[in-house]
Scaffold this motif. Structure first.
Motif, PDB file in Angstrom:
ATOM      1  N   TYR A  61       0.836  -1.208   0.000  1.00  0.00           N
ATOM      2  CA  TYR A  61       0.000   0.000   0.000  1.00  0.00           C
ATOM      3  C   TYR A  61       0.872   1.259   0.000  1.00  0.00           C
ATOM      4  CZ  TYR A  61      -4.314   2.617   1.019  1.00  0.00           C
ATOM      5  OH  TYR A  61      -5.399   3.445   0.953  1.00  0.00           O
ATOM      6  N   PHE A  62       1.833   1.311   0.926  1.00  0.00           N
ATOM      7  CA  PHE A  62       2.719   2.470   1.001  1.00  0.00           C
ATOM      8  C   PHE A  62       3.556   2.616  -0.260  1.00  0.00           C
ATOM      9  CE2 PHE A  62       6.850   4.371   1.929  1.00  0.00           C
ATOM     10  CZ  PHE A  62       6.490   5.562   2.529  1.00  0.00           C
ATOM     11  N   LEU A  63       4.038   1.506  -0.785  1.00  0.00           N
ATOM     12  CA  LEU A  63       4.927   1.541  -1.947  1.00  0.00           C
ATOM     13  C   LEU A  63       4.237   2.086  -3.196  1.00  0.00           C
ATOM     14  CD1 LEU A  63       6.666  -1.937  -1.467  1.00  0.00           C
ATOM     15  CD2 LEU A  63       7.715   0.311  -1.124  1.00  0.00           C
ATOM     16  N   CYS A  64       2.905   1.988  -3.248  1.00  0.00           N
ATOM     17  CA  CYS A  64       2.211   2.341  -4.493  1.00  0.00           C
ATOM     18  C   CYS A  64       2.131   3.841  -4.743  1.00  0.00           C
ATOM     19  CB  CYS A  64       0.808   1.718  -4.534  1.00  0.00           C
ATOM     20  SG  CYS A  64      -0.460   2.628  -3.618  1.00  0.00           S
ATOM     21  N   VAL A  65       2.324   4.693  -3.714  1.00  0.00           N
ATOM     22  CA  VAL A  65       2.154   6.133  -3.935  1.00  0.00           C
ATOM     23  C   VAL A  65       3.296   6.981  -3.381  1.00  0.00           C
ATOM     24  CG1 VAL A  65      -0.359   6.178  -4.133  1.00  0.00           C
ATOM     25  CG2 VAL A  65       0.686   6.268  -1.865  1.00  0.00           C
ATOM     26  N   ASN A  66       4.446   6.388  -3.095  1.00  0.00           N
ATOM     27  CA  ASN A  66       5.509   7.167  -2.457  1.00  0.00           C
ATOM     28  C   ASN A  66       6.865   7.061  -3.145  1.00  0.00           C
ATOM     29  OD1 ASN A  66       4.380   8.530   0.064  1.00  0.00           O
ATOM     30  ND2 ASN A  66       3.575   6.445   0.278  1.00  0.00           N
ATOM     31  N   ARG A  67       6.861   6.681  -4.406  1.00  0.00           N
ATOM     32  CA  ARG A  67       8.138   6.653  -5.121  1.00  0.00           C
ATOM     33  C   ARG A  67       8.662   8.076  -5.325  1.00  0.00           C
ATOM     34  NH1 ARG A  67       4.564   4.940  -9.394  1.00  0.00           N
ATOM     35  NH2 ARG A  67       4.182   6.631 -10.913  1.00  0.00           N
ATOM     36  N   ASN A  68       9.957   8.171  -5.562  1.00  0.00           N
ATOM     37  CA  ASN A  68      10.619   9.433  -5.906  1.00  0.00           C
ATOM     38  C   ASN A  68      10.563  10.485  -4.798  1.00  0.00           C
ATOM     39  OD1 ASN A  68      11.233   8.458  -8.475  1.00  0.00           O
ATOM     40  ND2 ASN A  68       9.376   9.296  -9.388  1.00  0.00           N
ATOM     41  N   LYS A  69      10.335  10.064  -3.566  1.00  0.00           N
ATOM     42  CA  LYS A  69      10.255  11.029  -2.461  1.00  0.00           C
ATOM     43  C   LYS A  69      11.394  10.809  -1.466  1.00  0.00           C
ATOM     44  CE  LYS A  69       5.176  11.017  -2.753  1.00  0.00           C
ATOM     45  NZ  LYS A  69       3.908  10.803  -2.018  1.00  0.00           N
ATOM     46  N   LYS A  70      11.659  11.859  -0.702  1.00  0.00           N
ATOM     47  CA  LYS A  70      12.571  11.752   0.431  1.00  0.00           C
ATOM     48  C   LYS A  70      11.732  11.641   1.702  1.00  0.00           C
ATOM     49  CE  LYS A  70      16.217  14.482  -1.754  1.00  0.00           C
ATOM     50  NZ  LYS A  70      16.993  15.758  -1.730  1.00  0.00           N
ATOM     51  N   SER A  71      12.229  10.892   2.674  1.00  0.00           N
ATOM     52  CA  SER A  71      11.518  10.747   3.940  1.00  0.00           C
ATOM     53  C   SER A  71      12.359  11.301   5.078  1.00  0.00           C
ATOM     54  CB  SER A  71      11.186   9.279   4.218  1.00  0.00           C
ATOM     55  OG  SER A  71      10.708   9.109   5.552  1.00  0.00           O
ATOM     56  N   ILE A  72      11.761  12.216   5.835  1.00  0.00           N
ATOM     57  CA  ILE A  72      12.403  12.687   7.064  1.00  0.00           C
ATOM     58  C   ILE A  72      11.426  12.478   8.208  1.00  0.00           C
ATOM     59  CG2 ILE A  72      13.736  14.404   5.786  1.00  0.00           C
ATOM     60  CD1 ILE A  72      11.960  16.567   7.047  1.00  0.00           C
ATOM     61  N   THR A  73      11.947  12.204   9.380  1.00  0.00           N
ATOM     62  CA  THR A  73      11.095  12.035  10.555  1.00  0.00           C
ATOM     63  C   THR A  73      11.254  13.241  11.470  1.00  0.00           C
ATOM     64  OG1 THR A  73      12.851  10.727  11.607  1.00  0.00           O
ATOM     65  CG2 THR A  73      11.097   9.522  10.502  1.00  0.00           C
ATOM     66  N   VAL A  74      10.135  13.854  11.820  1.00  0.00           N
ATOM     67  CA  VAL A  74      10.139  15.051  12.673  1.00  0.00           C
ATOM     68  C   VAL A  74       8.942  14.982  13.613  1.00  0.00           C
ATOM     69  CG1 VAL A  74      10.031  17.566  12.748  1.00  0.00           C
ATOM     70  CG2 VAL A  74      11.187  16.438  10.833  1.00  0.00           C
ATOM     71  N   ASP A  75       9.183  15.251  14.893  1.00  0.00           N
ATOM     72  CA  ASP A  75       8.100  15.336  15.866  1.00  0.00           C
ATOM     73  C   ASP A  75       7.591  16.777  15.860  1.00  0.00           C
ATOM     74  OD1 ASP A  75       6.346  15.328  17.967  1.00  0.00           O
ATOM     75  OD2 ASP A  75       7.718  14.390  19.399  1.00  0.00           O
ATOM     76  N   ILE A  76       6.480  17.018  15.183  1.00  0.00           N
ATOM     77  CA  ILE A  76       5.980  18.385  15.034  1.00  0.00           C
ATOM     78  C   ILE A  76       5.298  18.893  16.297  1.00  0.00           C
ATOM     79  CG2 ILE A  76       5.704  18.106  12.547  1.00  0.00           C
ATOM     80  CD1 ILE A  76       2.661  17.926  13.026  1.00  0.00           C
ATOM     81  N   LYS A  77       5.134  18.035  17.299  1.00  0.00           N
ATOM     82  CA  LYS A  77       4.518  18.476  18.550  1.00  0.00           C
ATOM     83  C   LYS A  77       5.514  19.222  19.441  1.00  0.00           C
ATOM     84  CE  LYS A  77       1.040  14.806  18.625  1.00  0.00           C
ATOM     85  NZ  LYS A  77       0.459  13.665  19.380  1.00  0.00           N
TER      86      LYS A  77
END
Length: 396
Positions: A61-77
């Motif tokens: 499911y995740f793989l089908c719409v997230n190609r060509n992107k960068k992923s960063i993890t941030v706690d926005i709270k």
């Protein structure tokens, strides 16, 4: 800069998750935009866990719409996490999010705060029911919207229960609307250098997708019933049972119906009451009964090949194995494969075919947070000590 990529140089800060807006930003990334996907530390986009099936630890499911992107993890709270988003927003062209109405304001990540940081940013929000109205506080889910919008009331057989479409079609439609709105806003920005706020609602997009069915009701005032695989305004335009299996026939005009009657050599089809489409709609039951009695005598492939040969729209009802073995998909380069850390990833390619431009060479959907360090160091020029502090505080 690669001038052949239409959106080369455009940076998108993507705080969306699940399907609708990730689908939109994937389209934009295919066109060359740099998409920085912001995810929760440790958990990430919830669709990473929506399986099986999985490729390694990544859901299909995740793989089908997230190609060509960068992923960063941030706690926005946390304040430090909000500063990271502010810093990124200051250098990005587009900001997209699908949080509940008002939720990002708590973290100073709403449009009013972001446009203070970047007065020319395009800010796109997608919610269930939009930013105003009596239902604006409610969350948005494709399945719920298929029911609320009336789509389910016209889907399924007349005697059966209302049915949803087999894919989250309203998420896809909303993602397409989002991509169009973002592109239009970027184009406008070239003329008027100011921020744009895009307020999209799943509900609005769902009702808009009713198209001719909505128009039929608004003009005629009659609540439509479910026709299954038939069409309310065109006959014959539906599924038929052949000797071995079902197939689809879509006779769209009187000329095509004339060809059909000649091919079938059935005198009863030449009656005056079947000559015009309006007549065929009024006499639907009788006409379909005659056609069905003919089609059941031969296999579906016979009818499909015969009708296609004479330019009468007809087609098979394929399962996905048959779809992905179709030579047409290979000819159109619609089946792609790339090397992924967990093995070979097969995926549906982009349908965008541009004569004088190209789309981005497919890259893997990112692992959770794989680009955090690179983005903070290379794009924001954070010091190594600052990055280590953020990491130790679980902010990234």
């Amino acid at each position: 800069m690669n001038a052949s990529l239409p959106l080369e140089g455009i940076k998108i800060l993507d705080l969306s998750r699940v399907l609708a807006l990730p689908f939109a930003t994937m389209i934009l990334s295919d066109l060359g935009a740099e998409v920085i996907k912001v995810e929760r530390p440790a958990l990430g986009d919830e669709t990473r866990h929506w399986g099986p099936p999985f490729l390694g630890s990544e859901s299909a499911y995740f793989l089908c719409v997230n190609r060509n992107k960068k992923s960063i993890t941030v706690d926005i709270k946390k304040k430090e996490g909000q500063k990271i988003i502010h810093d990124l927003a200051s250098i990005c062209d587009v900001f997209v999010e699908n949080y509940k109405v008002g939720e990002l304001k708590k973290y100073s990540l709403d449009h009013e705060n972001i446009k203070k940081i970047n007065p020319s940013i395009v800010y796109c929000s997608l919610t269930g029911y939009g930013q105003n109205g009596p239902k604006s506080h409610l969350p948005g889910y494709d399945f719920i919207m298929q029911g609320e919008s009336g789509l389910m009331s016209i889907t399924g057989s007349l005697k059966g229960q209302p049915m949803k479409v087999g894919v989250a079609i309203l998420d896809i439609v909303s993602g397409l609307y989002a991509a169009v709105a973002i592109l239009a806003s970027l184009l406008k920005r070239q003329k008027v250098n100011q921020s744009e706020y895009i307020d999209l609602a799943l509900y609005d997009c769902a009702v808009a997708s009713l198209a001719n069915v909505a128009s039929n009701y608004l003009v005629g005032g009659k609540i439509p019933k479910r026709y299954g695989n038939a069409h309310p305004n065109i006959v014959p335009y539906q599924t038929f049972k052949a000797k071995d299996k079902y197939f689809n026939l879509a006779v769209g005009n009187d000329e095509q119906f004339q060809k059909l009657t000649e091919l079938l050599s059935e005198k009863s089809l030449k009656q005056e009451k079947f000559r015009k489409n309006a007549d065929r709609v009024r006499n639907r039951k009788e006409l379909i009964k005659i056609l069905q009695s003919i089609f059941v005598t031969k296999n579906a492939s016979y009818w499909v090949e015969l009708f296609q040969l004479h330019n009468i729209p007809a087609g098979h009802i394929n399962n996905l194995k048959e779809v992905f073995e179709d030579d047409q998909l290979f000819a159109r380069n619609m089946i792609n494969a790339i090397k992924h850390p967990f093995g070979t990833l097969n995926f549906v390619g982009s349908p965008l075919k541009l004569m004088n431009s190209s789309i981005k060479k497919p890259q893997n959907s990112p692992l959770l947070g794989q680009d955090t360090m690179g983005v903070l160091k290379n794009l924001l020029h954070y010091k190594k000590t600052d990055i280590e502090y953020l990491k130790n505080q679980n902010i990234i």
